[in-house]
Every structure is written in structure tokens, then in C-alpha cells.
Scaffold this active site. Structure first.
Site, PDB file in Angstrom:
ATOM      1  N   ARG A  35       1.081  -0.658  -0.001  1.00  0.00           N
ATOM      2  CA  ARG A  35      -0.108   0.269   0.203  1.00  0.00           C
ATOM      3  C   ARG A  35       0.744   1.263   0.122  1.00  0.00           C
ATOM      4  NH1 ARG A  35      -3.215  -3.299  -1.218  1.00  0.00           N
ATOM      5  NH2 ARG A  35      -5.902  -3.440  -0.208  1.00  0.00           N
ATOM      6  N   HIS A  58      -1.393   0.203  -9.677  1.00  0.00           N
ATOM      7  CA  HIS A  58      -1.992  -0.666  -8.267  1.00  0.00           C
ATOM      8  C   HIS A  58      -3.344  -1.958  -9.274  1.00  0.00           C
ATOM      9  CE1 HIS A  58      -3.772  -1.309  -4.303  1.00  0.00           C
ATOM     10  NE2 HIS A  58      -3.458  -2.271  -4.482  1.00  0.00           N
ATOM     11  N   GLU A  91      -4.101   7.461  -4.717  1.00  0.00           N
ATOM     12  CA  GLU A  91      -4.387   7.100  -5.994  1.00  0.00           C
ATOM     13  C   GLU A  91      -5.705   7.278  -6.242  1.00  0.00           C
ATOM     14  OE1 GLU A  91      -4.390   2.465  -5.796  1.00  0.00           O
ATOM     15  OE2 GLU A  91      -1.661   2.948  -4.859  1.00  0.00           O
TER      16      GLU A  91
HETATM   17  C1  8YV Z   1      -6.314  -4.924  -5.314  1.00  0.00           C
HETATM   18  C2  8YV Z   1      -5.396  -5.627  -3.443  1.00  0.00           C
HETATM   19  O1  8YV Z   1      -6.229  -3.624  -5.278  1.00  0.00           O
HETATM   20  O2  8YV Z   1      -6.211  -7.276  -2.586  1.00  0.00           O
HETATM   21  C3  8YV Z   1      -5.886  -6.420  -2.390  1.00  0.00           C
HETATM   22  O3  8YV Z   1      -5.310  -5.884  -1.132  1.00  0.00           O
HETATM   23  O4  8YV Z   1      -4.593  -4.264  -2.937  1.00  0.00           O
HETATM   24  C4  8YV Z   1      -5.444  -5.611  -4.498  1.00  0.00           C
HETATM   25  O5  8YV Z   1      -5.964  -6.857  -5.065  1.00  0.00           O
HETATM   26  C5  8YV Z   1      -7.544  -4.613  -4.999  1.00  0.00           C
HETATM   27  O6  8YV Z   1      -9.251  -5.716  -4.415  1.00  0.00           O
HETATM   28  C6  8YV Z   1      -8.722  -3.256  -5.585  1.00  0.00           C
HETATM   29  O7  8YV Z   1      -9.599  -3.706  -5.660  1.00  0.00           O
END
Ligand code: 8YV
Length: 320
Positions: A237, A285, A266
Site C-alpha cells: 500500500r 495498482h 491513487e
Molecule cells: C486490489 C489489492 O487492488 O487485494 C488487495 O488487497 O490491493 C488488490 O488486489 C484490490 O482488490 C482492489 O480492487
């Protein structure tokens, strides 16, 4: 009467059909300023919530008096206020495991593209600048046989270690809250302190979840420990990194480059200095963003939802 649930993210029709067998589904492909008032209205009756990224805090929960379960289509759950959920007896779930390989592939992509300057050279070729042989100034650095430091050796970290160990003959160092014996035995990973990892690694890969303990885990001091030749990768993150400290480390040449899938803000702001650095590879992302994996994640979240609403313990209940 079937319980009303809200899906607030675009998911495959098969996922909606599966949920609709036992629930009344209110579907929003996205929540924006236009749909938000309708969403809030539906929330008054909803017993379940399924999607990703929505900030589920006290304020939102005050609008959801009948809510029993919140199901993230994500492994991360930093969007959920777990204390507020627990106080109200509401379950929270996530989607671990199903995305490990896909996110690990993204991370290897970032490592390779940063080290071998693939996006930069792609641009150079496509803009017609390849007019003679390749000068040394375009050379990159090797990935194979180097030292990879993984901060956060959970499921995704282990999948990265597997690729790096078997595919690239890399030496793996790791730092984690607890020892990961499995990764040690299978991929020869060596546990070490953050400081030792940062000092010895050619690639530092941050994979830790965002919690109050991991905010700004990588800051000025940590970048100073890194080698000048090292590459920093973040696919966790944005907030796990002090972005200003990263920018300064790159500007001062304290580290060689960075591969980033996540940012503090973001979508990333257009004037973010990271966007104008050639030694930084940026992605929007995309960690788990393949058709196959996003389908599996949505189906996993739907299974959590249906199980939880049937009065059973959902397979991926988040334990505080
Ligand atoms: C996706 C993620 O950004 O699973 C997570 O924690 O960061 C990613 O797989 C998220 O699912 C947003 O759709």
C-alpha cells in the site's frame, strides 16, 4: 424473505447469480457521486456488503443498522475499521491466497522492468530513437543471482520467493513479524532484521499489509540503509512508504531505482515527481488485476458473504 445485500463493484454475472440464489442483490458497478445517495438509501436495509476499497468506518456503519457482514474483494483490509465492526458484531472478510501467484507475477514484472529498464527502452524504440547499436548508457543490471530482501513473508511474499529462488537463483532474505519456516525450508530464505535486510539486498520488496504499525515503515532512515545500487519495489500500500523520503532517496542517487504499483494517493497526482523519473517504473495498482484472478477473488468474497449470512463462519473471516 431473502436478505438484501449490496455489491458495489463490477463483478462477473456468474458471481451475481451465485449470490442471488440466497440473497436479494442490489448492484452498483461503481460508487460515484451520482450513485452514492442511492447506495446510502439501500444501505439502511442491507445485511451484507461486497466490493473493494470502500471506507467502512463508524460514519458509514451508522447508516447500516442491519449489516451483518462486509466482504472485501481484496486481501488487504485497511479500508475496514475493525474495531467499529467488532463493536457492532459485524463480520469482515477478505480474499487471501487466490491472488498470491498473480501479485507475485506483477512483482517479478516490476523487478525485471526496473532492473532491465524495459519501459524506458520500449519508449526509446517506439519513438524511433534506435538508430545505431546499443550504447552502454542503456545497460541495466542483472536480476539473477542477486540478493532479494522481502519485507512481509506472507502468502504473496512466499510466492515471490518461490519465483526468485527457482527461476532466478536469487538469495532470499526476509523480515516478518513471525518466522516463516516453510519459506526457509522451501526457498532457502534467511530471516534477518530490517536493517540487515536493507543493507544487504540488491532488491528490496515491500509486501506487508497496511496497519497502524506499518505506516511509513520505509522512511528516510531505511532508504539510507539501502545500497546505492539497490532497487526498491512496493506492491503493498502507498502509505507503508514515506513517499517524500523515497523521492529524496531517488533524487540524491541513494538508491538506483524503484518499481511502484501503489501510491499514497491513487490515482497518482499528475505532478508527483516520481512520474518524471526514468529510473522509476509506475503501475496503476494492478497487483491482482487479471481476469482470472479477479474472478476468483470475487467468487471467494461471494462465498464468504453467503456462508456468513447463513449463520456459519465464513472461510476468510478476519480475526482482529
Ligand atoms: C486490489 C489489492 O487492488 O487485494 C488487495 O488487497 O490491493 C488488490 O488486489 C484490490 O482488490 C482492489 O480492487
Amino acid at each position: 424473505m431473502k436478505p438484501k445485500i449490496i455489491v458495489y463493484k463490477k463483478v462477473d454475472r456468474k458471481v451475481l447469480d451465485f449470490i442471488a440464489d440466497t440473497c436479494e442483490v442490489v448492484y452498483f458497478e461503481n460508487i460515484d457521486s451520482e450513485t452514492y445517495p442511492v447506495f446510502l438509501e439501500e444501505l439502511q436495509e442491507a445485511q451484507g456488503l461486497l466490493g473493494s476499497g470502500l471506507k467502512v468506518d463508524k460514519e458509514l456503519l451508522d447508516q447500516a443498522p442491519h449489516l451483518k457482514i462486509v466482504c472485501n474483494i481484496a486481501v488487504g483490509y485497511d479500508n475496514l475499521d475493525l474495531i467499529a465492526l467488532t463493536e457492532r458484531g459485524i463480520m469482515g472478510t477478505n480474499t487471501p491466497d487466490v491472488l498470491n501467484d498473480t501479485v507475485a507475477d506483477t512483482i517479478m514484472g516490476l523487478i525485471l522492468s526496473t532492473a532491465r529498464r524495459i519501459p524506458e527502452l520500449n519508449q526509446w524504440v517506439k519513438t524511433g530513437q534506435w538508430e545505431s547499436g546499443l550504447e552502454e548508457k542503456w545497460f541495466g543490471v542483472d536480476v539473477h543471482h542477486k540478493v532479494l530482501g522481502i519485507i512481509g513473508m506472507g502468502g504473496i511474499g512466499s510466492s515471490v520467493a518461490k519465483r526468485a529462488h527457482f527461476g532466478f537463483d536469487m538469495e532470499i532474505l526476509y523480515h516478518n513479524r513471525t518466522r516463516n519456516k516453510d519459506a526457509e525450508e522451501k526457498y532457502g530464505a534467511t530471516y534477518c532484521s530490517m536493517e540487515e535486510l536493507l543493507k544487504k539486498s540488491d532488491f528490496v520488496c515491500l509486501m506487508t499489509p497496511l496497519t497502524p504499525d506499518t505506516v511509513n515503515l520505509m522512511g528516510k532512515r531505511e532508504f539510507e540503509f539501502m545500497k546505492e545500487s539497490a532497487i526498491f519495489i512496493n506492491a503493498s500500500r502507498g502509505k507503508t512508504v514515506d513517499e517524500d523520503a523515497l523521492i529524496q532517496a531517488l533524487q540524491k542517487g541513494q538508491i538506483y531505482g524503484a518499481g511502484l504499483d501503489v501510491f499514497i494517493q491513487e490515482p497518482v497526482k499528475k505532478d508527483n515527481p516520481l512520474l518524471s523519473m526514468n529510473n522509476v517504473v509506475t503501475l496503476p495498482h494492478i497487483g491482482s488485476a487479471t481476469y482470472e484472478t479477479r474472478f476468483k477473488m470475487a467468487m471467494t468474497a461471494a462465498t464468504n458473504l453467503v456462508t456468513g449470512l447463513q449463520g456459519e463462519i465464513p472461510p476468510n473471516l478476519i480475526k482482529k
